[in-house]
Design a protein around this motif. Structure first.
Motif, PDB file in Angstrom:
ATOM      1  N   ARG A 132       0.829  -1.204   0.000  1.00  0.00           N
ATOM      2  CA  ARG A 132       0.000   0.000   0.000  1.00  0.00           C
ATOM      3  C   ARG A 132       0.867   1.258   0.000  1.00  0.00           C
ATOM      4  N   ARG A 133       2.010   1.216   0.690  1.00  0.00           N
ATOM      5  CA  ARG A 133       2.934   2.358   0.620  1.00  0.00           C
ATOM      6  C   ARG A 133       3.460   2.524  -0.801  1.00  0.00           C
ATOM      7  N   ARG A 134       3.750   1.398  -1.449  1.00  0.00           N
ATOM      8  CA  ARG A 134       4.250   1.441  -2.825  1.00  0.00           C
ATOM      9  C   ARG A 134       3.204   2.052  -3.758  1.00  0.00           C
ATOM     10  N   PHE A 135       1.937   1.712  -3.535  1.00  0.00           N
ATOM     11  CA  PHE A 135       0.847   2.300  -4.316  1.00  0.00           C
ATOM     12  C   PHE A 135       0.855   3.818  -4.170  1.00  0.00           C
ATOM     13  N   LEU A 136       0.977   4.297  -2.938  1.00  0.00           N
ATOM     14  CA  LEU A 136       1.012   5.742  -2.690  1.00  0.00           C
ATOM     15  C   LEU A 136       2.210   6.395  -3.378  1.00  0.00           C
ATOM     16  N   ASP A 137       3.377   5.792  -3.204  1.00  0.00           N
ATOM     17  CA  ASP A 137       4.609   6.400  -3.698  1.00  0.00           C
ATOM     18  C   ASP A 137       4.683   6.434  -5.218  1.00  0.00           C
ATOM     19  N   LEU A 138       4.261   5.341  -5.879  1.00  0.00           N
ATOM     20  CA  LEU A 138       4.346   5.292  -7.329  1.00  0.00           C
ATOM     21  C   LEU A 138       3.515   6.395  -7.970  1.00  0.00           C
ATOM     22  N   GLU A 139       2.327   6.660  -7.419  1.00  0.00           N
ATOM     23  CA  GLU A 139       1.494   7.699  -8.013  1.00  0.00           C
ATOM     24  C   GLU A 139       1.937   9.099  -7.600  1.00  0.00           C
ATOM     25  N   LEU A 140       2.240   9.287  -6.330  1.00  0.00           N
ATOM     26  CA  LEU A 140       2.637  10.614  -5.863  1.00  0.00           C
ATOM     27  C   LEU A 140       3.934  11.091  -6.509  1.00  0.00           C
ATOM     28  N   ILE A 146       8.037  17.702  -5.885  1.00  0.00           N
ATOM     29  CA  ILE A 146       8.427  17.946  -4.496  1.00  0.00           C
ATOM     30  C   ILE A 146       8.412  16.639  -3.714  1.00  0.00           C
ATOM     31  N   TYR A 147       7.337  15.854  -3.884  1.00  0.00           N
ATOM     32  CA  TYR A 147       7.237  14.576  -3.180  1.00  0.00           C
ATOM     33  C   TYR A 147       8.345  13.632  -3.617  1.00  0.00           C
ATOM     34  N   LEU A 148       8.597  13.582  -4.902  1.00  0.00           N
ATOM     35  CA  LEU A 148       9.646  12.709  -5.442  1.00  0.00           C
ATOM     36  C   LEU A 148      10.988  13.017  -4.786  1.00  0.00           C
ATOM     37  N   GLN A 149      11.314  14.318  -4.677  1.00  0.00           N
ATOM     38  CA  GLN A 149      12.592  14.709  -4.080  1.00  0.00           C
ATOM     39  C   GLN A 149      12.608  14.467  -2.574  1.00  0.00           C
ATOM     40  N   ASP A 150      11.496  14.798  -1.920  1.00  0.00           N
ATOM     41  CA  ASP A 150      11.427  14.588  -0.462  1.00  0.00           C
ATOM     42  C   ASP A 150      11.545  13.108  -0.108  1.00  0.00           C
ATOM     43  N   LEU A 151      10.893  12.251  -0.900  1.00  0.00           N
ATOM     44  CA  LEU A 151      10.960  10.809  -0.640  1.00  0.00           C
ATOM     45  C   LEU A 151      12.379  10.283  -0.855  1.00  0.00           C
ATOM     46  N   ALA A 152      13.031  10.758  -1.920  1.00  0.00           N
ATOM     47  CA  ALA A 152      14.415  10.337  -2.191  1.00  0.00           C
ATOM     48  C   ALA A 152      15.337  10.776  -1.058  1.00  0.00           C
ATOM     49  N   ILE A 192       6.435  14.251   3.824  1.00  0.00           N
ATOM     50  CA  ILE A 192       5.872  13.050   3.207  1.00  0.00           C
ATOM     51  C   ILE A 192       4.521  12.712   3.830  1.00  0.00           C
ATOM     52  N   ILE A 193       4.452  12.752   5.151  1.00  0.00           N
ATOM     53  CA  ILE A 193       3.202  12.453   5.859  1.00  0.00           C
ATOM     54  C   ILE A 193       2.107  13.427   5.445  1.00  0.00           C
ATOM     55  N   HIS A 194       2.455  14.695   5.331  1.00  0.00           N
ATOM     56  CA  HIS A 194       1.482  15.732   4.978  1.00  0.00           C
ATOM     57  C   HIS A 194       0.913  15.509   3.577  1.00  0.00           C
ATOM     58  N   ILE A 195       1.787  15.227   2.616  1.00  0.00           N
ATOM     59  CA  ILE A 195       1.332  15.029   1.231  1.00  0.00           C
ATOM     60  C   ILE A 195       0.525  13.742   1.101  1.00  0.00           C
ATOM     61  N   ARG A 196       0.951  12.681   1.778  1.00  0.00           N
ATOM     62  CA  ARG A 196       0.183  11.425   1.742  1.00  0.00           C
ATOM     63  C   ARG A 196      -1.212  11.626   2.313  1.00  0.00           C
ATOM     64  N   LYS A 197      -1.296  12.385   3.384  1.00  0.00           N
ATOM     65  CA  LYS A 197      -2.591  12.635   4.016  1.00  0.00           C
ATOM     66  C   LYS A 197      -3.524  13.378   3.055  1.00  0.00           C
ATOM     67  N   GLN A 198      -3.014  14.400   2.380  1.00  0.00           N
ATOM     68  CA  GLN A 198      -3.819  15.146   1.413  1.00  0.00           C
ATOM     69  C   GLN A 198      -4.278  14.250   0.261  1.00  0.00           C
TER      70      GLN A 198
END
Length: 363
Positions: A132-140, A146-152, A192-198
């Motif tokens: 489920r985390r992978r599902f979130l990350d692949l789309e975000l 911004i999310y891509l860089q923050d996650l990296a 990351i938490i903030h963007i996932r929540k949105q």
């Protein structure tokens, strides 16, 4: 947007392939293990830098070869763009857009948006949290630079912190440097938490309507984001678990342990739902993802369906096929019966046999 063509050299079981797609529905059919999924994987990899299978670069290079090349032409707002990707066994991949090399994957953002739906996605509900985390990350990662860089950055800091936790057992004096890593981990983790929540809140609004249609309004679905730690509590939690982390030599809290719960009529269907409920919820989730991407980018993403229809009953097949009539879709399957039975419009049909692709039908 739509993908005009794909060219492969030494990719998986393809020595060479050049294929022109329709901007509508493209069917790739043939027996299992002939290379159908490899085409979709190459499209996804070229558009996102990631394999939907989680494969490493060296694993997609053709046997006994040292490098592989993918070239994809994408039409966006009437303008063609060329994406070149050079994969090497022992080096980082090289990427160029319209002939100009890029240094960061984030620069690929916005050229093409892809939604991938495979039989494995039907298990996303009942599988572990990492799915489920992978599902979130692949789309975000496709939707937000911004999310891509923050996650990296977060994953980089997390790996360095974990290494430090191991090193401290041999050199206790290094413990004084943990505060620096904790501060950085919290900084990126909170974002990351903030963007996932949105994202989950936005997805929830869309999936409710889709799931209602799929179930004849008999079921009400709700997605509940379950962060391992809340934004405003991250620093405090890290401090509380430091002794545990030092003992276990691994970081035990943070968004790398997030999850989300899928409830149908108030029941957690991962634990108590039937397989039918889980599959319907997974289909709703992917269709909601498709709608959300369209809303965000104000354009249609490209949909990749990898042998999904054979896993769905006729009702779900009908819903899915009717929902994708107006977007570019690439579908792999072992036969054409589902499309004939549903009188589904097909623009181009390809036959895939042992790493060779031939056109069977074109409108």
């Amino acid at each position: 947007m739509y993908i005009e063509s794909l060219e492969l050299k030494n990719y998986r079981n393809y020595e060479y392939l050049c294929i022109d797609f329709s901007s509508g529905t493209n069917i790739l059919y043939g027996d299992n293990a002939q290379g159908k999924t490899n085409v979709l994987e190459a499209v996804y990899l070229c558009g996102t830098t990631k394999s939907h299978r989680g494969s490493k670069d060296k694993e997609v290079i053709r046997f006994e070869q040292d490098e592989s090349h993918i070239r994809m032409m994408v039409n966006k707002d009437g303008v063609s763009h060329k994406i070149d990707m050079h994969l090497k066994k022992n080096k980082s991949k090289g990427i160029a857009i319209d002939g100009i090399p890029i240094k960061k994957a984030a620069q690929l953002f916005g050229i093409v948006n892809l939604v991938f739906f495979s039989p494995e996605d039907l298990n996303i509900i009942k599988n572990g949290p990492s799915e489920r985390r992978r599902f979130l990350d692949l789309e975000l990662c496709q939707l937000s630079k911004i999310y891509l860089q923050d996650l990296a950055d977060y994953n980089k800091i997390l790996n360095q912190r974990n290494k430090l936790l191991k090193d401290i057992s041999f050199s206790p004096g290094l413990a004084d440097t943990l505060d620096i890593w904790d501060m950085q981990l919290c900084s990126y983790g909170k974002k990351i938490i903030h963007i996932r929540k949105q994202f989950m809140e936005e997805l929830n609004l869309i999936i409710h309507q889709i799931h209602g249609r799929l179930t004849g309004d008999k079921e009400d679905i709700c997605l509940e984001y379950e962060p391992d730690v809340n934004e405003d509590e991250f620093e405090t939690r890290l401090a509380l678990v430091r002794d545990k982390d030092l003992k276990m030599k691994v970081s035990s809290t943070g968004p790398h342990r997030d999850d989300f719960c899928v409830r149908v009529n108030g029941i957690d269907i991962r634990k108590f739902g039937s397989q039918g409920q889980q599959r319907t919820a997974a289909l709703s989730l992917k269709m909601a993802e498709l709608r959300l991407v369209k809303n965000r980018i104000h354009d249609d993403p490209v949909l990749l369906l990898d042998d999904v229809l054979s896993e769905l009953d006729s009702g779900r097949q009908n819903y899915l096929l009717k929902s994708i009539n107006d977007i570019q879709t690439m579908i792999t399957c072992t036969g054409l019966d589902e499309f004939i039975q549903n009188q589904f419009s097909i623009n181009k049909v390809f036959r895939v046999t042992d790493g060779k692709v031939s056109i069977i039908e074109e409108d």
